[in-house]
Write a protein that holds these residues in place. Structure first.
Motif, PDB file in Angstrom:
ATOM      1  N   CYS A 207      -9.968  -4.506   4.084  1.00  0.00           N
ATOM      2  CA  CYS A 207      -9.202  -4.373   5.317  1.00  0.00           C
ATOM      3  C   CYS A 207     -10.159  -4.372   6.504  1.00  0.00           C
ATOM      4  O   CYS A 207     -11.257  -3.824   6.427  1.00  0.00           O
ATOM      5  CB  CYS A 207      -8.396  -3.083   5.307  1.00  0.00           C
TER       6      CYS A 207
ATOM      7  N   LEU B 284      -7.956  -2.179  -2.804  1.00  0.00           N
ATOM      8  CA  LEU B 284      -8.141  -2.203  -1.358  1.00  0.00           C
ATOM      9  C   LEU B 284      -9.503  -1.571  -1.076  1.00  0.00           C
ATOM     10  O   LEU B 284      -9.955  -0.707  -1.827  1.00  0.00           O
ATOM     11  CB  LEU B 284      -7.067  -1.364  -0.648  1.00  0.00           C
TER      12      LEU B 284
ATOM     13  N   ALA C 282      -7.948  -8.492   4.729  1.00  0.00           N
ATOM     14  CA  ALA C 282      -6.626  -8.193   5.314  1.00  0.00           C
ATOM     15  C   ALA C 282      -6.829  -7.656   6.720  1.00  0.00           C
ATOM     16  O   ALA C 282      -7.265  -6.522   6.899  1.00  0.00           O
ATOM     17  CB  ALA C 282      -5.885  -7.168   4.459  1.00  0.00           C
TER      18      ALA C 282
ATOM     19  N   ASN D 235       0.868  -1.187   0.000  1.00  0.00           N
ATOM     20  CA  ASN D 235       0.000   0.000   0.000  1.00  0.00           C
ATOM     21  C   ASN D 235       0.901   1.232   0.000  1.00  0.00           C
ATOM     22  O   ASN D 235       1.611   1.486   0.965  1.00  0.00           O
ATOM     23  CB  ASN D 235      -0.887  -0.038   1.252  1.00  0.00           C
TER      24      ASN D 235
ATOM     25  N   LEU E  58      -0.044  -7.468   3.713  1.00  0.00           N
ATOM     26  CA  LEU E  58      -0.313  -6.116   3.228  1.00  0.00           C
ATOM     27  C   LEU E  58       0.632  -5.197   3.986  1.00  0.00           C
ATOM     28  O   LEU E  58       0.587  -5.130   5.215  1.00  0.00           O
ATOM     29  CB  LEU E  58      -1.767  -5.730   3.522  1.00  0.00           C
TER      30      LEU E  58
END
Lengths: 227, 227, 227, 227
Positions: free
Chosen positions: B125, B95, B144, B14, B205
């Motif tokens: 996430c 994401l 994640a 990221n 991640l």
């Protein structure tokens, strides 16, 4: 020819998130703006989606604006728009506080300040005379007044509510001589733009009227034909 | 070599909004991921800022993810991220619901659905076991899990709270066999990643631990050295 | 008589922010619910505005819900709804994630947990089967499924989209036997409520159909007349 | 004695969402304000949580403010704060745009207008001189300038950054003679308040310094002892 300079009267086209103004279509629309700017001698600027900024600045010379900048510093802000990244991709200015992305007062102040520090001009969108004056005290280069009920209506603000344009110009200039007033909402013809300038506006902020036109370049040439 | 395929174990970086991962730096970091993917044979994907997606997909072959997609259809949504525009710029995944960009439950559902329709994989996430299970019922390709208190802490979740990774894997798989679990927050070394995979994760991640490393490529090679 | 107990079938009236359900009118509406509960023997609960909670709990015995609770702990959160303050004013439960106040997934999880710790029951509003299942994994006492297009339409979900009610009941029960399903959106008559219970719902969540009725109490008695 | 009148100098206590200022404690704190107002002759107003407004207006005579009002009209706005409902519960004024509840520029404008129409005075919180001036153009009765870094710090703005208070007073008065300036952030002693008034402020906006004091009434009397 200086199509990459910001001079008034100015036409700013907000690409919003139409398919007709995304990706390859966005690039073509920006080229239409460029042709129309060369042909007319009028400044034409584009505000494409963040994802399309880089490809457009690589292939055209018109001024490119962000549609929005977030009030953040570099760091951990997943999913936000960092001004420094957008500048590296070539923006010269930014819309702020669009009716589809209203911002908090303190955030408008913060982003205008960080834009000024980096020589990025800001166009603060507003919904009436009062918020235009409030925005003007924060010293942006432009205020673009758009009565929300007219956005996307096809009814030009310069005809439906001329007193809003005139009143905004008068009151903004009293507060801050350096902030220019644009008008938006429903503008699409040469007459509309002519009326807007007559009312004291320094230009127009447009969207669907041009984006969805059969021939956007022709529509742009028509728009500036009576200046 | 198929560095553009999504296979597990996977490393997703990221880029957030650091200057070290913006513009030219973002491109270089993506090339580091590409080299590390070629050298290691491990899938390495990048989630750059929206503004940098196009230039990175033009010059690298690794899978590119958006950092966020807005729950909108084409039209009037100034300042938002339209999935179709991002796909045209080359994203393969996204994401969603990052701790720095939490989303409403109904919006997560809507964006996962529009992603699936367009063959874009989604990485939702989450902050704990319970929200991981809730997200898994919506059928994303990845969840994640990142305990917020460990994000950017340098303390690897796989060591500090292994029960969260293990519990998430167990409970997510019970609900939805097709959703893979990644773990984030504090992961940076080969031991961290090894521990994560041992606990049942399908990958990691990452962010600042690699972005701010003296030598990101070396850090990536080290990260996957004990798989 | 135990009108202050939560038993199913249940009728929950969301007062929203109508003038007809604010202040003195809110109190009268709550008394109508109380009369209807006594007369019918069916549990009737009210979710008034935060400002009206105290005066209603002082003068009626029906269960009172908050319309929303913020994911905060005691401290500096000006303008937010603190669960502890609402409990002291007498709430027994809370709506969460109403279509007019959608919440982030992680916040729904957090508020359900703090509600459980304090014996406050939660009713998570959802827009379809998928989000109902996701919400049910978080273990609220109720999920209230309301297709947004039917809210305030006068078209009862139990007739227009019975498969949504039936599907939600079936899938929620598979995930979590303890979570009861309510249905909302367009319910106003005895037939609507009868149909809803037939489809497996444990009750209904209502608003304008009752609030704006000429005679709310009569409308409530009518609503439960075919159970 | 006219403790229910708004006259300057004024002390406004923001109750925020502390347990020490919720429910029964909120009522006691309001009574402390009332005693201190009677004893000192200085106007003391309270901004409690929405849930506590009614019980406080029933038992005290001091002016009560909302902590926030939402930009809505009566209707379907579950979980929002409707001005008409709050007026019926007895508010005389409202805080707006507190640093813990920042508002969009257009919403501040809208709520100030609907407050004026209903004779409710508004106190717009701001973070610096620029946003104070912008807010003042919208014609609220008060602007309360609070540098965010000093809120809850115990360091009084009147000593740490006197130029912000002085500059705000000077520039606000130039734009709008009718808007009074309050200062907040870190004020707690008689010297702090004295300094604030000396700098041109018409009063103070306080919170934790009084709420968490061992003896709030004594702290209030001390606060106004050097006026």
């Amino acid at each position: 020819m200086t199509i990459n300079k910001i001079k008034t009267p100015i036409v700013i086209l907000n690409f919003k998130t139409y398919l007709e103004s995304s990706g390859e279509n966005a690039l073509n629309l920006a080229k239409d703006l460029e042709s129309a700017a060369i042909e007319s001698g009028i400044t034409m600027a584009a505000a494409p989606q963040a994802t399309d900024i880089f490809r457009i600045t690589q292939e055209t010379d018109i001024p490119i604006l962000a549609q929005h900048i977030d009030p953040i510093n570099p760091g951990g802000h997943t999913g936000s728009n960092l001004i420094d990244c957008m500048i590296e991709s070539g923006i010269k200015g930014t819309l702020l506080n669009h009716s589809e992305k209203r911002m908090k007062l303190s955030d408008i102040d913060e982003v205008i300040k960080s834009s000024k520090e980096r020589d990025v001009f800001s166009v603060v969108c507003t919904n009436n005379i009062e918020t235009s004056v409030a925005a003007a005290t924060l010293n942006p280069e432009f205020v673009a007044v758009e009565p929300p009920e007219l956005i996307g209506s096809g009814i030009p603000v310069s005809q439906a509510e001329p007193e809003i344009v005139e009143g905004t110009v008068a009151k903004v200039k009293k507060i801050n001589k350096k902030t220019e007033v644009l008008c938006g909402a429903g503008i699409s013809t040469g007459d509309d733009m002519h009326a807007a300038l007559d009312l004291g506006a320094s230009g127009v902020l447009l969207a669907s009227g041009i984006i969805l036109a059969d021939n956007p370049k022709e529509a742009l040439i028509n728009l500036v034909s009576k200046i």
